[in-house]
Design a protein around this motif. Structure first.
Motif, PDB file in Angstrom:
ATOM      1  N   LEU A  16     100.790  90.788 -40.518  1.00 10.33           N
ATOM      2  CA  LEU A  16      99.539  90.617 -40.867  1.00 10.33           C
ATOM      3  C   LEU A  16      98.616  90.936 -39.560  1.00 10.33           C
ATOM      4  CD1 LEU A  16      97.855  90.152 -43.547  1.00 10.33           C
ATOM      5  CD2 LEU A  16      97.530  87.839 -42.771  1.00 10.33           C
ATOM      6  N   HIS A  17      97.611  91.474 -39.700  1.00 13.44           N
ATOM      7  CA  HIS A  17      96.763  91.720 -38.639  1.00 13.44           C
ATOM      8  C   HIS A  17      95.412  91.156 -38.857  1.00 13.44           C
ATOM      9  CE1 HIS A  17      95.303  93.373 -34.635  1.00 13.44           C
ATOM     10  NE2 HIS A  17      94.158  94.034 -35.353  1.00 13.44           N
ATOM     11  N   LEU A  18      94.968  90.311 -37.961  1.00 13.56           N
ATOM     12  CA  LEU A  18      93.553  89.612 -38.559  1.00 13.56           C
ATOM     13  C   LEU A  18      92.739  90.106 -37.092  1.00 13.56           C
ATOM     14  CD1 LEU A  18      94.594  86.046 -39.789  1.00 13.56           C
ATOM     15  CD2 LEU A  18      93.791  88.286 -41.132  1.00 13.56           C
ATOM     16  N   ASP A  19      91.768  90.967 -37.327  1.00 13.52           N
ATOM     17  CA  ASP A  19      90.737  91.156 -36.155  1.00 13.52           C
ATOM     18  C   ASP A  19      89.872  90.134 -36.072  1.00 13.52           C
ATOM     19  OD1 ASP A  19      91.801  93.902 -35.726  1.00 13.52           O
ATOM     20  OD2 ASP A  19      90.696  94.773 -37.379  1.00 13.52           O
ATOM     21  N   GLN A  20      89.475  89.328 -37.263  1.00 14.72           N
ATOM     22  CA  GLN A  20      88.355  88.410 -37.188  1.00 14.72           C
ATOM     23  C   GLN A  20      88.883  87.282 -38.177  1.00 14.72           C
ATOM     24  OE1 GLN A  20      84.200  89.842 -36.915  1.00 14.72           O
ATOM     25  NE2 GLN A  20      83.741  88.239 -38.328  1.00 14.72           N
ATOM     26  N   VAL A  21      88.515  85.993 -37.599  1.00 15.76           N
ATOM     27  CA  VAL A  21      88.632  84.886 -38.545  1.00 15.76           C
ATOM     28  C   VAL A  21      87.623  83.963 -38.305  1.00 15.76           C
ATOM     29  CG1 VAL A  21      89.947  83.027 -39.605  1.00 15.76           C
ATOM     30  CG2 VAL A  21      91.070  85.483 -39.283  1.00 15.76           C
ATOM     31  N   ASN A  22      86.777  83.640 -38.730  1.00 18.51           N
ATOM     32  CA  ASN A  22      85.762  82.824 -38.376  1.00 18.51           C
ATOM     33  C   ASN A  22      85.492  81.860 -39.626  1.00 18.51           C
ATOM     34  OD1 ASN A  22      85.016  83.936 -35.996  1.00 18.51           O
ATOM     35  ND2 ASN A  22      83.619  85.205 -36.969  1.00 18.51           N
ATOM     36  N   LEU A  23      85.216  80.502 -39.371  1.00 11.58           N
ATOM     37  CA  LEU A  23      84.991  79.555 -40.364  1.00 11.58           C
ATOM     38  C   LEU A  23      83.943  78.483 -39.917  1.00 11.58           C
ATOM     39  CD1 LEU A  23      85.534  77.725 -42.788  1.00 11.58           C
ATOM     40  CD2 LEU A  23      87.198  76.588 -41.308  1.00 11.58           C
ATOM     41  N   GLU A  38      81.822  75.525 -46.750  1.00  8.13           N
ATOM     42  CA  GLU A  38      82.372  76.412 -45.922  1.00  8.13           C
ATOM     43  C   GLU A  38      82.160  77.940 -46.093  1.00  8.13           C
ATOM     44  OE1 GLU A  38      85.168  72.990 -46.389  1.00  8.13           O
ATOM     45  OE2 GLU A  38      84.693  74.679 -47.884  1.00  8.13           O
ATOM     46  N   ASP A  39      82.057  78.720 -45.136  1.00  6.64           N
ATOM     47  CA  ASP A  39      81.570  80.018 -44.854  1.00  6.64           C
ATOM     48  C   ASP A  39      82.802  80.761 -44.149  1.00  6.64           C
ATOM     49  OD1 ASP A  39      78.996  80.283 -46.338  1.00  6.64           O
ATOM     50  OD2 ASP A  39      78.342  79.295 -44.503  1.00  6.64           O
ATOM     51  N   TRP A  40      83.639  81.490 -44.829  1.00  9.10           N
ATOM     52  CA  TRP A  40      84.611  82.274 -44.182  1.00  9.10           C
ATOM     53  C   TRP A  40      84.271  83.605 -43.845  1.00  9.10           C
ATOM     54  CZ3 TRP A  40      89.313  78.828 -44.054  1.00  9.10           C
ATOM     55  CH2 TRP A  40      89.170  77.738 -44.889  1.00  9.10           C
ATOM     56  N   ILE A  42      86.916  86.793 -42.980  1.00 11.69           N
ATOM     57  CA  ILE A  42      88.552  87.081 -42.469  1.00 11.69           C
ATOM     58  C   ILE A  42      88.471  88.725 -42.723  1.00 11.69           C
ATOM     59  CG2 ILE A  42      90.763  86.963 -43.229  1.00 11.69           C
ATOM     60  CD1 ILE A  42      90.235  84.440 -44.808  1.00 11.69           C
ATOM     61  N   ASN A  43      88.579  89.208 -41.462  1.00 11.10           N
ATOM     62  CA  ASN A  43      88.471  90.488 -41.325  1.00 11.10           C
ATOM     63  C   ASN A  43      87.010  91.010 -41.850  1.00 11.10           C
ATOM     64  OD1 ASN A  43      90.829  90.584 -39.962  1.00 11.10           O
ATOM     65  ND2 ASN A  43      91.826  92.021 -41.409  1.00 11.10           N
ATOM     66  N   ASP A  44      86.728  91.828 -42.723  1.00  6.46           N
ATOM     67  CA  ASP A  44      85.680  92.185 -43.385  1.00  6.46           C
ATOM     68  C   ASP A  44      85.301  91.451 -44.623  1.00  6.46           C
ATOM     69  OD1 ASP A  44      85.033  94.122 -41.199  1.00  6.46           O
ATOM     70  OD2 ASP A  44      86.044  95.658 -42.330  1.00  6.46           O
ATOM     71  N   ILE A  45      86.261  90.544 -45.158  1.00 15.14           N
ATOM     72  CA  ILE A  45      85.916  89.664 -46.377  1.00 15.14           C
ATOM     73  C   ILE A  45      85.200  88.516 -45.855  1.00 15.14           C
ATOM     74  CG2 ILE A  45      87.299  88.680 -48.049  1.00 15.14           C
ATOM     75  CD1 ILE A  45      89.834  90.425 -47.543  1.00 15.14           C
ATOM     76  N   VAL A  46      84.357  88.255 -46.901  1.00 12.06           N
ATOM     77  CA  VAL A  46      83.715  87.019 -46.732  1.00 12.06           C
ATOM     78  C   VAL A  46      83.578  86.168 -48.064  1.00 12.06           C
ATOM     79  CG1 VAL A  46      80.922  86.406 -46.356  1.00 12.06           C
ATOM     80  CG2 VAL A  46      81.849  88.102 -45.346  1.00 12.06           C
ATOM     81  N   LEU A  47      83.782  84.913 -47.655  1.00 10.44           N
ATOM     82  CA  LEU A  47      83.990  84.051 -48.960  1.00 10.44           C
ATOM     83  C   LEU A  47      83.092  82.574 -48.720  1.00 10.44           C
ATOM     84  CD1 LEU A  47      87.139  85.002 -47.913  1.00 10.44           C
ATOM     85  CD2 LEU A  47      87.425  84.131 -50.249  1.00 10.44           C
ATOM     86  N   ALA A  48      82.984  81.843 -49.494  1.00  3.99           N
ATOM     87  CA  ALA A  48      82.107  80.614 -49.322  1.00  3.99           C
ATOM     88  C   ALA A  48      83.040  79.645 -50.387  1.00  3.99           C
ATOM     89  CB  ALA A  48      80.759  80.815 -49.756  1.00  3.99           C
ATOM     90  N   SER A  49      82.924  78.468 -49.946  1.00  4.45           N
ATOM     91  CA  SER A  49      83.715  77.294 -50.606  1.00  4.45           C
ATOM     92  C   SER A  49      82.915  76.109 -50.435  1.00  4.45           C
ATOM     93  CB  SER A  49      85.025  77.144 -50.187  1.00  4.45           C
ATOM     94  OG  SER A  49      85.126  76.806 -48.949  1.00  4.45           O
ATOM     95  N   GLN A  50      83.075  75.013 -51.537  1.00  2.32           N
ATOM     96  CA  GLN A  50      82.617  73.792 -51.402  1.00  2.32           C
ATOM     97  C   GLN A  50      83.725  72.895 -52.226  1.00  2.32           C
ATOM     98  OE1 GLN A  50      80.660  75.916 -53.849  1.00  2.32           O
ATOM     99  NE2 GLN A  50      80.095  77.111 -51.860  1.00  2.32           N
ATOM    100  N   HIS A  51      83.875  71.564 -51.282  1.00  4.32           N
ATOM    101  CA  HIS A  51      85.139  70.866 -51.997  1.00  4.32           C
ATOM    102  C   HIS A  51      84.448  69.267 -51.924  1.00  4.32           C
ATOM    103  CE1 HIS A  51      87.735  74.325 -51.286  1.00  4.32           C
ATOM    104  NE2 HIS A  51      87.019  74.307 -50.194  1.00  4.32           N
ATOM    105  N   HIS A  52      85.222  68.424 -52.685  1.00  3.20           N
ATOM    106  CA  HIS A  52      84.845  67.089 -52.781  1.00  3.20           C
ATOM    107  C   HIS A  52      86.022  66.271 -53.082  1.00  3.20           C
ATOM    108  CE1 HIS A  52      83.021  63.641 -55.662  1.00  3.20           C
ATOM    109  NE2 HIS A  52      83.178  63.359 -54.205  1.00  3.20           N
ATOM    110  N   TYR A  53      86.262  65.480 -52.063  1.00  5.45           N
ATOM    111  CA  TYR A  53      87.419  64.528 -52.217  1.00  5.45           C
ATOM    112  C   TYR A  53      87.110  63.091 -52.501  1.00  5.45           C
ATOM    113  CZ  TYR A  53      91.458  61.763 -50.237  1.00  5.45           C
ATOM    114  OH  TYR A  53      92.322  60.774 -50.239  1.00  5.45           O
ATOM    115  N   SER A  54      87.949  62.527 -53.568  1.00  5.00           N
ATOM    116  CA  SER A  54      87.586  61.144 -53.870  1.00  5.00           C
ATOM    117  C   SER A  54      88.810  60.494 -53.994  1.00  5.00           C
ATOM    118  CB  SER A  54      86.591  61.209 -55.080  1.00  5.00           C
ATOM    119  OG  SER A  54      86.074  59.801 -55.450  1.00  5.00           O
TER     120      SER A  54
END
Length: 400
Positions: A16-23, A38-40, A42-54
């Motif tokens: 796997l070749h990752l030119d860019q990984v930002n978080l 989170e805002d991710w 990964i190369n040219d792929i953009v994702l967003a996530s939200q989590h809740h731990y209890s």
């Protein structure tokens, strides 16, 4: 990268070749409960996530964890990323846009329960499969997955996608099909208690093997579809595919225009018209399809077959005078009945048996012609040399 040494050689392979990984992540802790966003990149792929731990009862190994993921992108960066892992066949070229919302929940107490719901929305689909082009498509559905493990360590899972809607403006597997609309449902379930040991690791691969390894209890696909074809329609009224036993379906052809079919790749001096209907029963077993007992028939009042001025036919008439009467009859054969049986094995080898009855211009007695044709349909769809096959069969059927 990974490396291995085999027979005194050192081999390096890029996984796997990752030119860019930002978080970018923000965390918030409230009364022992953790919230993250989170805002991710990964190369040219953009994702967003939200989590809740209890945690439950202040025990960190007993908890509820839930979250959401959002993703919206064109296909190009996804395909580019996946192509590095060789997880996509080279025969697939696809473009389009996808929008995905995903929600999950993980509960850990006396046992473990994981649930997942996602809603993919894919639009502007175009591309090709094995060089067969398609365009103007979309897919909408909602899918659910649940995995549960009890204290005895046995686990079970269930996955289903209901109300899958698929549409394509055009698909060309050799004959153009337009305005395709399909509805489908997919379900899959496992039970680890049903898993069996594999006694022989050298056993040939087959579709039943995953079922043995993962304890597949049930896997099926239900499909109905329709599309416009040669001034008529191709219908799949009901198709249910089951992984664990033979599956069956039937294709229905309605109002198929024979003249339009021959126009796809016209042959000099060969003409035929008429409207046809047909039914093709299909059986699928071990991933291979067969057609047995297919039937095709022309609608009343029939149609015309005209074979005249074709260079190959003219040559046969000169070299084989005993075929003169047969070719004279085919110069202008007004048929009243034309029917055919159709059978095809899993390799695509098909047998077409045709029965034609009619009147020929200038010949008083009725004409009755029977002939059979063997052809590999997979190759025929690629070449569509219909006219050449017909003229070859004229000689073979007369000699029989």
């Amino acid at each position: 990268k990974r490396s291995s040494e085999q027979q005194q050689r050192h081999v390096e392979e890029r996984l796997l070749h990752l030119d860019q990984v930002n978080l970018n992540q923000s965390l918030q802790l409230k009364s022992a409960e953790l919230y993250t966003q989170e805002d991710w990149w990964i190369n040219d792929i953009v994702l967003a996530s939200q989590h809740h731990y209890s945690p439950l009862n202040n025990q960190l190994n007993r908890f509820n964890l839930n979250g959401d993921w959002q993703f919206n992108s064109e296909f190009e960066p996804i395909i580019e990323f996946l192509s590095q892992t060789e997880s996509l066949p080279e025969s697939i070229v696809i473009h389009g846009n996808t929008d995905l919302n995903l929600r999950y929940q993980l509960q850990r107490a006396n046992g473990t329960l994981f649930t997942l719901t996602f809603e993919p929305n894919v639009t502007d689909i175009e591309g090709s499969i094995a060089n067969l082009p398609f365009e103007g498509g979309y897919i909408n559905t909602q899918c659910n997955y649940q995995w549960q493990q009890q204290q005895d360590k046995n686990s079970s899972s269930h996955f289903n996608c209901d109300n899958i809607e698929l549409a394509l403006q055009a698909f060309n597997p050799g004959v153009l099909i337009t305005d395709i609309a399909a509805e489908a449902a997919l379900s899959f379930s496992t039970d680890s208690s049903l898993s069996t040991a594999i006694n022989d690791i050298n056993e040939p691969n087959n579709l039943a093997l995953p079922a043995e390894i993962f304890g597949v209890r049930h896997a099926s696909v239900n499909l109905t579809a329709k599309g416009d074809l040669l001034d008529g329609q191709l219908l799949i009224p009901q198709f249910q595919m089951n992984l664990k036993k033979p599956s069956s379906a039937y294709f229905v052809l309605q109002h198929i225009n024979l003249e339009k079919l021959l126009d796809i790749q016209p042959q000099v001096g060969i003409y035929a018209d008429g409207i046809f209907d047909g039914v093709l029963p299909i059986t699928i077993e071990n991933g291979k399809a067969e057609i047995k007992g297919g039937q095709l028939a022309a609608r009343a009042p029939g149609g015309l077959i005209a074979v005249a001025g074709n260079p190959a036919v003219d040559q046969m008439r000169l070299s084989q005078p005993y075929l003169e009467f047969a070719f004279s009859a085919l110069e202008h054969l007004q048929y009243s009945q034309l029917s055919s049986s159709f059978d095809m094995n899993s390799l695509g080898d098909a047998i077409l048996k045709v029965n034609v009855k009619g009147k020929s211009r200038g010949i008083e007695r009725p004409i009755h012609l029977n002939y059979s044709q063997e052809e590999n349909m997979l190759q025929l769809l690629k070449s569509l040399q219909i006219g050449n096959n017909l003229q070859n069969q004229i000689e073979n059927s007369i000699q029989q």
